[in-house]
Design a protein around this motif. Sequence first.
Motif, mmCIF file in Angstrom:
data_model
loop_
_atom_site.group_PDB
_atom_site.id
_atom_site.type_symbol
_atom_site.label_atom_id
_atom_site.label_comp_id
_atom_site.label_asym_id
_atom_site.label_seq_id
_atom_site.Cartn_x
_atom_site.Cartn_y
_atom_site.Cartn_z
ATOM 1 N N UNK A 186 0.848 -1.185 0.000
ATOM 2 C CA UNK A 186 0.000 0.000 0.000
ATOM 3 C C UNK A 186 0.883 1.235 0.000
ATOM 4 N N UNK A 187 0.270 2.375 -0.199
ATOM 5 C CA UNK A 187 1.019 3.625 -0.185
ATOM 6 C C UNK A 187 1.541 3.944 1.212
ATOM 7 N N UNK A 188 0.734 3.651 2.235
ATOM 8 C CA UNK A 188 1.118 3.942 3.618
ATOM 9 C C UNK A 188 0.410 2.959 4.530
ATOM 10 N N UNK A 189 0.678 3.067 5.832
ATOM 11 C CA UNK A 189 0.035 2.184 6.800
ATOM 12 C C UNK A 189 0.595 0.777 6.734
ATOM 13 N N UNK A 190 -0.236 -0.205 7.112
ATOM 14 C CA UNK A 190 0.217 -1.590 7.056
ATOM 15 C C UNK A 190 0.576 -1.970 5.624
ATOM 16 N N UNK A 191 1.746 -2.529 5.460
ATOM 17 C CA UNK A 191 2.190 -2.875 4.121
ATOM 18 C C UNK A 191 2.633 -1.673 3.321
ATOM 19 N N UNK A 192 2.970 -0.583 4.004
ATOM 20 C CA UNK A 192 3.350 0.634 3.303
ATOM 21 C C UNK A 192 4.612 0.462 2.472
ATOM 22 N N UNK A 193 4.567 0.950 1.234
ATOM 23 C CA UNK A 193 5.734 0.907 0.349
ATOM 24 C C UNK A 193 6.021 2.279 -0.241
ATOM 25 N N UNK A 194 5.354 3.320 0.301
ATOM 26 C CA UNK A 194 5.574 4.670 -0.197
ATOM 27 C C UNK A 194 4.711 4.975 -1.404
ATOM 28 N N UNK A 195 4.539 6.267 -1.672
ATOM 29 C CA UNK A 195 3.660 6.684 -2.751
ATOM 30 C C UNK A 195 4.140 6.247 -4.109
ATOM 31 N N UNK A 196 5.356 6.683 -4.515
ATOM 32 C CA UNK A 196 5.800 6.305 -5.853
ATOM 33 C C UNK A 196 6.197 4.840 -5.916
ATOM 34 N N UNK A 197 6.658 4.253 -4.789
ATOM 35 C CA UNK A 197 7.054 2.845 -4.793
ATOM 36 C C UNK A 197 5.873 1.915 -5.013
ATOM 37 N N UNK A 198 4.774 2.146 -4.282
ATOM 38 C CA UNK A 198 3.599 1.279 -4.441
ATOM 39 C C UNK A 198 2.960 1.496 -5.813
ATOM 40 N N UNK A 199 2.959 2.753 -6.284
ATOM 41 C CA UNK A 199 2.396 3.034 -7.609
ATOM 42 C C UNK A 199 3.235 2.372 -8.702
ATOM 43 N N UNK A 200 4.559 2.506 -8.625
ATOM 44 C CA UNK A 200 5.463 1.873 -9.594
ATOM 45 C C UNK A 200 5.242 0.367 -9.645
ATOM 46 N N UNK A 201 5.121 -0.251 -8.457
ATOM 47 C CA UNK A 201 4.923 -1.700 -8.411
ATOM 48 C C UNK A 201 3.599 -2.084 -9.059
ATOM 49 N N UNK A 202 2.528 -1.370 -8.726
ATOM 50 C CA UNK A 202 1.214 -1.715 -9.254
ATOM 51 C C UNK A 202 1.162 -1.571 -10.776
ATOM 52 N N UNK A 203 1.727 -0.490 -11.299
ATOM 53 C CA UNK A 203 1.714 -0.275 -12.753
ATOM 54 C C UNK A 203 2.539 -1.349 -13.456
ATOM 55 N N UNK A 204 3.702 -1.675 -12.900
ATOM 56 C CA UNK A 204 4.558 -2.688 -13.522
ATOM 57 C C UNK A 204 3.885 -4.049 -13.510
ATOM 58 N N UNK A 205 3.216 -4.384 -12.415
ATOM 59 C CA UNK A 205 2.471 -5.643 -12.334
ATOM 60 C C UNK A 205 1.384 -5.682 -13.405
#
Length: 668
Positions: A186-205
Amino acid sequence: MPGHRLPRKPAAARPRTLIVALSLMASILTGLATPASAAPSGVIVDAGGLADLALIPRSPGASAAPFTVTGTASNAVSVVATVSADNQANRIFRTTVGADGRFSLVGWIRVELVDHDVVIEAVDAQWARTPLANYTRVVAGDVFVVQGQSNAVQAGGTAHSEFARTYGGLGQSVTLETNRRWFVAASSGEGGAGGFGSHMAAVTVQETSVPMAIFNHANGGKPASFFQRDDANPFNLDTNYGRMLTRLNEARVTASVRATIYYQGENDQHQPEQHAALVPELIADWNDDFTMMDHTYVIQIREGCGVPPDFAVREIQRSFGERFEDVTTVSVNHVAGFDGCHYNPAGYAQIGDELSDLLLRDYYHRGGLVGIDSPLPYFARVGANDNTLELYFANQTDQVSGGAASQFVLSPGGSPATATASPGKLTLSFANTITVGSTLSNISDQVGLWFSPAGRSMLAVDGLTVAAPGTTVPGLGPDVTRPSRASQMRLTETGPGQVSIDWMAATDDVAVDHYDLYRSENGGGFSLLDSTQGLSLVDNGAVAGGSYSYYLRAVDAAGNAGWRNGIQTITLAGLNVDTERPSTPTGLRVVVNGDQATLVWGASTDNVGVTGYVIYNATDNAEIQTTGDATTTTINGLPPGQHQFFVKAFDAAGNTSWRTNTVLAAIL
């Protein structure tokens, strides 16, 4: 004694007390002869990375990822892993239990946007089963790391994927048991990976259909020294590096990190020399600990958030992309939503999108992504006229556009009157004669940015020294353009100790002369293996069981070498997973004799080889027994009633065939 019958008396002659006594004795003798067998049991010592929501890391380009479960079992002859997923046939992996009670079970998770459930069971000789563990929503894919200061950790972005995963959370203490598990990123909270990090991962997936684990251990407001490794104790939990390494190690992905994205430097503004020394050292430590990693993307910081206009740290970051082959410096000067320190959610989404493009090109062989690197100015000299300056880019095919001459400042000399772009350079014209040894900078956060064809802004440059007219551009001959990267490299095990490597052609402004292939054996250093003018090579010097990594460079006739492509690795006789299911057994029929049912069927075929067959109870789809390569088996001791069966074939990789027809055995 078992098996010995007492002589019968005529029924009329049996006293009642004798009947009771005989019945009691028979019960005792029967109990001694056939004691109740204990149920199979076991303990998993190492789950091999399996856990709820876990990502099992794959070898580069592999279509499945292996897991190895070890433990001990009692009253069991085998241990079975059943991998199930919606709308898919179960995949079953087996291993025998050793005489010492130990077992080691290897299975595979396919690389796909599908959650897999894995059940581990101990099985006895009568096919009684005892579950040892159940892991849900397991996937297989690739691993990337994000590190840095507050912009690396800030929430934001807009994309989300259930197949982007992380272990732990943003910089949280790994001593907290609630964090020592897998999450959907997620962007933040539990499982947080940061804003651009979580977005980058989701788009690449979404673009690749390959799940991704993204680990973010950034920490806001910290200098480069905060992120350094304790070389005496890399897992030191008092250090950021040690906590990050512990997270990766517990998740069983340390050796599978492909690349790191680093956004840090604002807190080094008063000590740029520290940034210059410590960031390369940090990258070297990552390369040491993340043995599969072959690239770092350094995001160049922007003016603001405490960064003064002299841009010393930004100039150092620009030079990283010039000096280090395994570093790409990324400009975000053009990204919207910047408040002078951080970005709004759309800004972090834009950073994530542009980083995803780089990953798609460098790790997933996506073609058509032209101009996605930030133009990197690296050399300046006085031009043909003494009032012109030629500014060269590291990539001699870069064609920038859209910018203003006022972006640049020459000291001494002021701003140029005009700026003209041509492939690989900008020519700046000044009102006065240019002094050799003067320095060139650009005001990169204001209007008039220069862009690549894909809209990536030019990296900021600060204090680039101007050379004399006619000075040779470093590293370049008359042909100043390096070839593009070779792409879509594939590794195939084609024989004993033999690896075939093929790829798609690179391009060059003149022509590609040849390709250099480099190889690493079992994690060692890379060395030139061979050169060819074709698009394939065969490595005949590999050894079964060995792990071999390769990368390519395209080279032109002038000796310009292209950037290397992404490293790919193959382990012979093991990690080239077989994913083809055997053919369905044919013509299943049954013959009944008393309480026995004998099943007979036609043999299956397989691209590698059929390992055996599993017989199922069609009523509840439970396994009854397994055979080797025999195409007949007898099931004994069936109680009266109707019994239905079907058969599946399986191979050594755990692929199972489709089920046969169902047969009915009526026991009277």
